[in-house]
Write an enzyme that holds these catalytic residues in place. Structure first.
Site, PDB file in Angstrom:
ATOM      1  N   ASP A  72      -5.304 134.459 -26.110  1.00 58.28           N
ATOM      2  CA  ASP A  72      -6.644 135.038 -26.226  1.00 58.28           C
ATOM      3  C   ASP A  72      -7.718 133.980 -25.979  1.00 58.28           C
ATOM      4  OD1 ASP A  72      -8.794 136.654 -26.836  1.00 58.28           O
ATOM      5  OD2 ASP A  72      -7.955 137.417 -28.691  1.00 58.28           O
ATOM      6  N   CYS A 114     -11.689 140.967 -23.597  1.00 59.94           N
ATOM      7  CA  CYS A 114     -10.434 141.296 -24.289  1.00 59.94           C
ATOM      8  C   CYS A 114      -9.935 142.713 -24.050  1.00 59.94           C
ATOM      9  CB  CYS A 114     -10.606 141.080 -25.791  1.00 59.94           C
ATOM     10  SG  CYS A 114     -11.198 139.449 -26.260  1.00 59.94           S
ATOM     11  N   HIS A 170      -6.730 145.495 -30.340  1.00 60.88           N
ATOM     12  CA  HIS A 170      -8.077 145.584 -29.748  1.00 60.88           C
ATOM     13  C   HIS A 170      -8.153 146.609 -28.610  1.00 60.88           C
ATOM     14  CE1 HIS A 170     -12.014 143.315 -28.597  1.00 60.88           C
ATOM     15  NE2 HIS A 170     -12.230 144.458 -29.222  1.00 60.88           N
TER      16      HIS A 170
END
Length: 589
Positions: A72, A114, A170
């Site tokens: 990430d 993301c 997410h």
């Protein structure tokens, strides 16, 4: 005797020279891989053309395990095989070795933020097809990617895979149907939001809708649809517990296995492990030092996963893919994308060009230890995994934007992909944004934020973040960045093959190429759907749900506040413990 000796000597020399030439030919052909510490950025020729090598049919016994590891906010320059070229000091020995001994993907793209990358990985489709073109999914937004989309784990389950996810989701949480356990994963251990405290696994709401404020901090660690025991997990570092769970899955689950390890690292907050072995004391910038420690600990953790695969005898029939979700965030000097321009959340190369590589014993020796410059995008993993590796069917999916590129990776065949739509976001325009923002699929105008790559050419329109080149803080005395063009432009054109750092705008020199790429954007714009990006909802406030993040849009939300523990007594104690701890954390914000 003299004549005989001469003949023997000549014959010996001929044999010796023949053996030597054969060895050199074999070495150059790639049968003997070069040292893992030396990377050649030119393709080597295989002993036999790939099309002449008969590949075994995929059966239930030969379907490989698929291990997909996602980092990430990992900066392009922050992996050793990139950073060491410029004198970088972040150590990633495990990732470097896996990359050097596998196939490095140097023309590999993800999305600039993301949620879009994760959604496109799960669906194999561009975000313009689903209304998710704008930013990421907020904690308190009643939003997830459409529930009628067929997901990667669903298709792999059809191909008799066990499917498991660990780490960051997410991709929406407001409804139970949005959760990973309901979208194809047989098990899930991780968090649902975009970020979280690495030790306390908690995050605030932090959004405002008019005068209403969604506030408060909630605990966000889950096992399937239940709350993961706070007494057990609070205080434990997320990279460690996610790796531990991944190893448990590898040891306990049957094959073939699909394991999606979505690390929180190295996203903010910059919280390094409490281990002095990873302290970069030679980096003076505090943010960069903490980030570097997090990178090296993630590298160590990937090594533990590989060790577990080998110890369980699963490695010999596994394909491991490592990828970033977007470029590094450079604004606080943590991540770095040198020598690329821009950062996370931009359409410059520093936002969308990803670190990526594949390692597998199933790749023939002549195809390992190389760098591939074939064009690839995150949507390609869906058909590559389902069709190329699992031998499954793509029937039942919506039209995919991804390509099956397994033969490109395994056999060096040319990529079927010739272009990539980076995004079209009509909510970012040169005009004032209103609630009724324009969606005109019939006519694309360059005052809309968009970017596309066609062949070697890349076009960017209305990128309000003009982009800069950030030298790693520890190398500022040795590296010099290009002079930034701070003049706003509606259109930028670059030849990415010759100018990957996007220093030389060619829009005025090649107006015909600009028109060609604008027409491709027009083509994609016609197939897009309107953006769905609702305001945040204060009903998401964790204080309403015993300080837990749960599917807050459900009317029977109480069922999702149950804690996975050994007894009812522990469940009651856990609720009280979590409420007390989070009251303290709330009082400090």
């Amino acid at each position: 005797m003299t004549v005989i000796n001469r003949r023997r000597r000549v014959l010996g020399i001929i044999v010796f020279v023949t053996i030597l030439l054969c060895f050199v030919w074999i070495r150059n052909s790639g049968v003997i891989p070069s040292s893992p510490h030396r990377v050649s950025y030119s393709e080597t020729k295989p002993v036999f053309p790939p099309e002449t090598i008969k590949q075994p049919a995929i059966t239930s016994d030969t379907k490989p395990n698929i291990i997909f590891i996602l980092a990430d906010d990992y900066g392009y320059n922050d992996i050793g095989y990139h950073g060491k070229r410029y004198g970088g000091i972040i150590n990633t020995p495990v990732l470097d070795k896996l990359a050097y001994e596998g196939v490095i993907l140097e023309n590999y793209y993800v999305q600039p933020m993301c949620s879009p990358t994760r959604i496109q990985l799960m669906t194999g489709r561009y975000q313009i097809r689903m209304g998710n073109q704008h930013k990421t999914i907020g904690h308190a937004q009643p939003l997830c990617f459409p529930l009628d989309e067929v997901t990667l784990p669903q298709k792999l389950r059809e191909a008799n895979y066990t499917t498991h996810m660990v780490g960051k989701w997410h991709a929406g949480l407001y409804k139970a149907a949005c959760l990973p356990h309901r979208r194809g994963f047989e098990s899930f251990f991780g968090f649902l939001l975009g970020k979280s405290d690495y030790f306390y696994h908690s995050e605030g709401c932090g959004c405002k809708n008019g005068s209403d404020l969604c506030s408060g901090i909630g605990y966000d660690l889950h096992e399937n649809d239940m709350i993961a025991d706070p007494q057990k997990w609070m205080g434990q570092y997320s990279t460690t517990i996610f790796t531990d769970r991944a190893i448990s899955i590898i040891k306990e689950q049957k094959e073939p296995l699909f394991l999606y390890v979505s690390y929180q690292a190295v996203h903010a907050p910059l919280q390094p492990p409490k281990d002095p072995a990873y302290d970069y004391k030679n980096i003076s910038d505090g943010n960069r030092r903490n980030y570097s420690a997090m990178v090296s600990y993630m590298d160590h953790s990937v090594g533990r996963i590989v060790d577990a695969l080998k110890q369980t005898n699963k490695w010999k029939n596994s394909v491991l893919v490592f990828s970033t979700d977007n470029g590094g965030f450079t604004g606080d000097n943590s991540g770095n994308n040198w020598p690329l321009r821009g950062q996370k959340a931009t359409l410059w190369e520093g936002g969308v060009r990803g670190i990526g590589f594949v390692n597998s014993p199933l790749i023939p020796p002549h195809s390992r230890g190389r760098v591939s410059h074939e064009l690839m995008h995150v949507t390609d993993w869906f058909p590559t995994f389902v069709q190329g590796l699992a031998g499954g069917s793509l029937n039942g999916t919506k039209p995919l934007d991804g390509f099956n590129l397994w033969e490109t990776i395994r056999d060096k065949k040319p990529s079927a992909r010739t272009e990539i739509l980076h995004n079209i976001d009509p909510m970012i325009t040169t005009n004032e944004i209103t609630a009724e923002f324009r969606h005109n699929e019939e006519f694309f105008t360059p005052n809309t934020n968009a970017a596309i790559r066609v062949g070697d050419w890349k076009l960017i329109t209305h990128e309000s973040k003009k982009g800069d080149w950030r030298v790693p803080p520890e190398l500022e005395s040795t590296l010099r960045k290009p002079a930034a063009n701070n003049t706003y432009q509606l259109i930028w054109l670059f030849n990415i093959k010759t100018d990957p750092s996007e220093t030389n705008d060619l829009s005025k020199a090649h107006p015909e190429k600009v028109q060609e790429l604008l027409q491709r954007l027009q083509h994609y714009n016609k197939t897009s759907v309107p953006i769905f990006y609702p305001d945040c909802d204060i009903k998401a406030s964790p204080s309403r749900y015993s300080y837990f993040w749960i599917p807050w849009g459900e009317t029977d939300w109480e069922q999702f506040t149950q804690i996975k523990s050994d007894s009812r007594e522990n469940w009651t104690k856990n609720k009280l413990l979590t409420k007390n701890i989070l009251h303290i954390m709330n009082s400090r914000t």
